[in-house]
Design a protein around this motif. Structure first.
Motif, short mmCIF file in Angstrom:
data_model
loop_
_atom_site.label_atom_id
_atom_site.label_comp_id
_atom_site.label_asym_id
_atom_site.label_seq_id
_atom_site.Cartn_x
_atom_site.Cartn_y
_atom_site.Cartn_z
N GLY A 414 31.08 27.78 47.40
CA GLY A 414 31.44 26.41 47.72
C GLY A 414 32.53 25.82 46.86
O GLY A 414 33.00 24.72 47.14
N LEU A 415 32.97 26.57 45.80
CA LEU A 415 34.02 26.05 44.94
C LEU A 415 35.32 26.83 45.17
O LEU A 415 35.29 28.07 45.28
CB LEU A 415 33.63 26.16 43.47
CG LEU A 415 32.55 25.20 42.94
CD1 LEU A 415 32.31 25.47 41.46
CD2 LEU A 415 32.96 23.75 43.15
N PRO A 416 36.44 26.14 45.21
CA PRO A 416 37.72 26.85 45.23
C PRO A 416 38.04 27.38 43.84
O PRO A 416 37.27 27.20 42.90
CB PRO A 416 38.70 25.75 45.64
CG PRO A 416 38.10 24.50 45.09
CD PRO A 416 36.61 24.68 45.21
N ALA A 420 38.79 27.31 34.39
CA ALA A 420 37.49 27.72 33.86
C ALA A 420 36.75 26.55 33.21
O ALA A 420 35.53 26.39 33.37
CB ALA A 420 37.67 28.85 32.86
N GLY A 421 37.46 25.71 32.47
CA GLY A 421 36.80 24.58 31.82
C GLY A 421 36.23 23.61 32.81
O GLY A 421 35.14 23.04 32.61
N GLN A 425 32.11 22.62 33.50
CA GLN A 425 31.56 21.26 33.54
C GLN A 425 30.85 20.99 34.87
O GLN A 425 29.86 20.26 34.92
CB GLN A 425 32.68 20.24 33.28
CG GLN A 425 33.20 20.33 31.84
CD GLN A 425 34.28 19.32 31.53
OE1 GLN A 425 33.99 18.13 31.42
NE2 GLN A 425 35.52 19.80 31.39
N ILE A 426 31.35 21.60 35.95
CA ILE A 426 30.65 21.49 37.24
C ILE A 426 29.28 22.16 37.14
O ILE A 426 28.26 21.63 37.62
CB ILE A 426 31.49 22.10 38.38
CG1 ILE A 426 32.75 21.25 38.61
CG2 ILE A 426 30.67 22.25 39.65
CD1 ILE A 426 33.72 21.87 39.61
N LYS A 427 29.25 23.36 36.49
CA LYS A 427 27.97 24.05 36.32
C LYS A 427 27.00 23.20 35.49
O LYS A 427 25.81 23.13 35.78
CB LYS A 427 28.19 25.39 35.64
CG LYS A 427 28.84 26.44 36.53
CD LYS A 427 28.99 27.77 35.77
CE LYS A 427 29.61 28.84 36.65
NZ LYS A 427 29.77 30.12 35.91
N ASP A 428 27.53 22.55 34.44
CA ASP A 428 26.67 21.67 33.64
C ASP A 428 26.07 20.56 34.50
O ASP A 428 24.86 20.24 34.39
CB ASP A 428 27.47 21.04 32.50
CG ASP A 428 27.80 22.04 31.41
OD1 ASP A 428 27.18 23.13 31.40
OD2 ASP A 428 28.67 21.72 30.58
N PHE A 429 26.92 19.97 35.36
CA PHE A 429 26.43 18.89 36.22
C PHE A 429 25.37 19.39 37.18
O PHE A 429 24.31 18.77 37.34
CB PHE A 429 27.60 18.28 37.00
CG PHE A 429 27.16 17.58 38.25
CD1 PHE A 429 26.41 16.40 38.19
CD2 PHE A 429 27.46 18.09 39.51
CE1 PHE A 429 25.98 15.77 39.35
CE2 PHE A 429 27.04 17.47 40.66
CZ PHE A 429 26.30 16.30 40.58
N VAL A 430 25.62 20.52 37.84
CA VAL A 430 24.67 21.05 38.83
C VAL A 430 23.34 21.38 38.16
O VAL A 430 22.26 21.06 38.66
CB VAL A 430 25.27 22.28 39.53
CG1 VAL A 430 24.21 22.98 40.38
CG2 VAL A 430 26.46 21.88 40.39
#
Length: 765
Positions: A414-416, A420-421, A425-430
């Motif tokens: 689901g991510l383009p 990396a940074g 941060q998206i992984k932290d949010f999820v």
């Protein structure tokens, strides 16, 4: 007596289970249960659902004696613990006889005559006793009088007579409708936390210490013990009577009074806390339940359902994230949501998949990026309960992740292609969104109060409830508390008091309440005046004896809170005479002995005497082996007499109040037979009598040897005094035969006549 303090009980329970394999063990104080049964009896009286008026007769085997019982009323059933046992569901039950008349009728040469008449009232002390199994259905404990065994009426002195009378009462119980026959002793909740629901109950009784084997008494020093299997639990075993299983209700605490104890197994409180939290937080949840070899719930595996997560926001060092509402399905991933139950903990495993729509922008920026990612979860949680050291709430719980396990939330797609940074941060949010959703859901549903909430929904007979005042976790959970009357936050202190006609009784409440309105409610069938009560103060004044409809009356006194509408009720019994003596009249032959008993309202000793004794004729009174009684020994034969009539008088210690009974001593067999004549045309309260010598009708001289009550004409027509408190009349017939001298005969009739058609009809035969 062994120590039964709270401290000794907790020491016995500490660090080891005393549950014997059960999920719940509930101990209910016998005295409090009996108070509930009394309150339930009052409600039944006001609704017309009491046991009614019991009338019948029984022939005594191998004798010429028939006993007639008429107008018997019974008080509330009372549990008695003389034969309490942890090995049997049976318990003893006692129902006091409130009122009634018993006549012994003997058939001599085909002629029936009353040989004794006893008029019972609340002071007489007679009881119907029985053994009864405490029945159960699912979550209810029920007393069903139709299941009575070994029913006895203690009024009689011989075992055969007691048993035969018991058969009459048993037959009466069997014919009663459910609402009169059944008594719901306790009901465990079937609403609320489903993991606490009960599948079955086994009931036992336990004495507080070694029971004192005193006959004809109610021993309330015991408890009813409920051994309960929950819907997700297994049945346990029962302790032996000499196994060292402690009496569960503390009874020597100077600071607190306890009347109930409930124990919950560690396994149950873990299931109830975590399992119910899951059911509350998930939508449309359905689980497969897997039991262990003993039958207890070991594992729950999700078949459907999901956790609905509200929109959330989150900030990292560079971005602000916001998510739309999303769902975490319990199935569809590598492992469905799985809950493993152990005695001391719960383990939750979940490897699932979900879609998470979100957007984010740089901090301070206005341009949003929106994506929907497919994620997989690999979650592991452990939940444990333990004793809370401060003692404020008894126990506390912890939901944690084992330090050896790294919880994973992985973005599958689901991510383009992003820096990396930014991806980190998206992984932290999820990850935060998923973990926070779970923790917030548990924070609002996971509680340690499941057992305490459950306890408040336990129903006890008479509208009483349980309330815990001390909660602790020595190993399994223990709640010690009280049985409280519900329906009102106050209670009349004087429960079912006895009062003498014309006297005053001050009624009070606990706690004291202002703005009470006191009223009286007469019970149906009482007749006569019911007395008066001061609406403001609660002082009750009983009616005068002459204004009462009988030898006793019962009336409900009601205290109503004018502000809240709450009510408390008590049953007042008014005695026309503060002293009772029985049998009121009886026959014997010269040289024989008979027993008499007496009771007084204040329970003080009574002074016995033969009133106006005749030297050379009257008998004597000696001590009896029966409590509260005397033995009358008739004198030697008196020549030229058919009868000697002795009046036995009992007085209180001040010599103010008194009551009398009579013994008619036969010197020879009476030669006149007296019978009622069936005459349906006579008005109520009259009966025509006929005298016979050797079957031939004669016209004797009629008299009433004890001065009434009522009157008799020389034609043999007896007319009673309407409203008399006397329960019998003795009628004498004398015929002068000339050559053969004077012949005598007698007849005893019960009063009032209208109440005894069966007996009077039998005497005509």
């Amino acid at each position: 007596m062994a120590s039964n303090s709270l401290e000794s009980l907790l020491a016995w329970m500490k660090d080891t289970s005393q549950m014997l394999g059960w999920d719940q063990i509930v101990a209910l104080d016998g005295h409090k249960l009996n108070l509930g049964l009394q309150h339930d009896h009052i409600i039944r009286l006001s609704q017309g659902n009491d046991l009614g008026v019991i009338t019948g007769s029984m022939d005594i085997p191998d004798t010429n004696i028939t006993h007639y019982l008429s107008g018997f009323r019974l008080a509330a059933p009372m549990l008695s613990f003389q034969r309490a046992s942890l090995q049997s569901a049976k318990t003893a039950l006692s129902l006091a006889v409130v009122g009634g008349t018993q006549m012994m009728v003997e058939t001599v040469q085909g002629h029936k005559e009353i040989h004794s008449l006893t008029a019972l009232d609340p002071l007489d002390g007679s009881h119907v006793t029985l053994d009864i199994p405490l029945g159960t259905n699912a979550a209810n404990v029920v007393l069903d009088l139709a299941n009575s065994e070994d029913v006895l009426l203690t009024l009689f002195r011989t075992p055969t007579e007691q048993r035969e009378a018991g058969k009459l009462f048993k037959e009466w119980f069997d014919r009663l409708a459910d609402q009169k026959r059944l008594h719901a002793l306790a009901a465990l909740p079937d609403q609320g936390n489903p993991f606490m629901f009960t599948r079955s109950i086994d009931v036992r009784t336990q004495h507080r210490n070694a029971p004192a084997q005193i006959p004809d008494t109610v021993d309330e020093s015991g408890a009813v013990i409920l051994f309960a299997r929950s819907v997700n639990g297994a049945a346990g075993s029962f302790p032996g009577d000499n196994s060292g299983f402690k009496y569960l209700i503390p009874d020597d605490d100077a600071q607190h009074s306890y009347s109930a104890t409930e124990l919950f197994s560690r396994a149950l409180i873990h299931r109830a806390a975590f399992g119910h939290a899951l059911l509350q937080m998930l939508d449309d949840a359905d689980f497969e339940h897997i039991a262990d070899e003993a039958g207890s719930l070991a594992k729950m595996v999700a078949r459907r359902g999901g956790l609905q997560v509200a929109a959330t926001d989150y900030e990292t060092s560079e971005y602000r994230f916001e998510s739309d509402p999303f769902s975490l399905p319990t199935v569809g991933g590598a492992m469905p949501l799985t809950i493993e139950f152990d005695q001391n903990q719960v383990v939750q495993r979940w490897q699932g998949k979900a879609s998470l729509p979100f957007r984010y922008r740089p901090l301070g920026g206005t341009t949003w990026k929106s994506y929907t990612v497919e994620i997989s979860t690999h979650l592991l949680h452990e939940f444990r309960l333990w004793a809370e050291e401060s003692g404020a709430s008894g126990m506390e719980g912890e939901l944690s992740t084992p330090y050896t396990h790294t919880q994973e939330v992985t973005i599958e797609s689901g991510l383009p292609s992003l820096p990396a940074g930014e991806v980190e941060q998206i992984k932290d949010f999820v990850t935060n969104a998923v973990k926070r959703a779970l923790l917030e859901a548990f924070s609002s549903t996971l509680t340690t109060r499941a057992s305490e909430d459950y306890l408040t929904d336990v129903d006890i007979v008479g509208g009483s409830t349980l309330q815990a005042s001390h909660v602790t976790l020595p190993f399994d959970q223990a709640l010690f508390g009280q049985i409280h009357a519900s329906g009102a936050s106050f209670e009349i202190v004087q429960q079912q008091p006895l009062v003498v006609a014309g006297k005053r009784l001050q009624l009070t409440t606990e706690p004291v309440r202002e703005n009470l309105r006191w009223t009286l409610e007469p019970l149906s069938g009482g007749g006569g005046e019911t007395g008066q009560i001061n609406e403001t103060t609660g002082e009750y004044r009983a009616p005068a004896a002459h204004a009462m409809g009988g030898s006793y009356l019962r009336v409900l006194a009601i205290a109503t809170d004018t502000g809240t509408g709450e009510r408390s009720v008590t049953l007042i019994t008014v005695q026309a005479n503060p002293i009772t003596i029985n049998p009121q009249i009886q026959l014997c032959y010269y040289g024989q002995q008979v027993e008499l008993s007496a009771g007084q309202l204040d329970g003080m000793p009574l002074n016995w005497s033969i009133k106006n004794p005749v030297p050379g004729e009257s008998g004597q009174l000696v001590a009896s082996d029966q409590p509260g009684g005397r033995t009358y020994i008739a004198g030697s034969k008196v020549s030229n007499k058919t009868y000697v009539l002795d009046e036995i008088e009992v007085k209180d210690s001040q010599g103010i109040e008194s009551a009398s009974a009579y013994v008619l001593v036969l010197q020879i067999e009476p030669l006149i037979t007296v019978k009622p004549v069936e005459n349906p045309n006579l008005p109520e309260g009259q009966v025509q009598l006929q005298a016979y010598i050797n079957g031939n009708a004669v016209n004797p001289v009629w008299s009433l040897p004890v001065d009434g009550p009522g009157s008799i004409s020389q034609a043999g027509l007896y007319s009673e005094d309407i409203g008399t408190k006397e329960r019998f009349v003795l009628i004498n017939a004398v015929a002068d035969t000339g050559e053969f001298g004077k012949f005598e005969g007698h007849l005893i009739l019960p009063l009032p006549l209208v109440d005894f058609p069966t007996v009077i009809s039998a005497l005509t035969k």
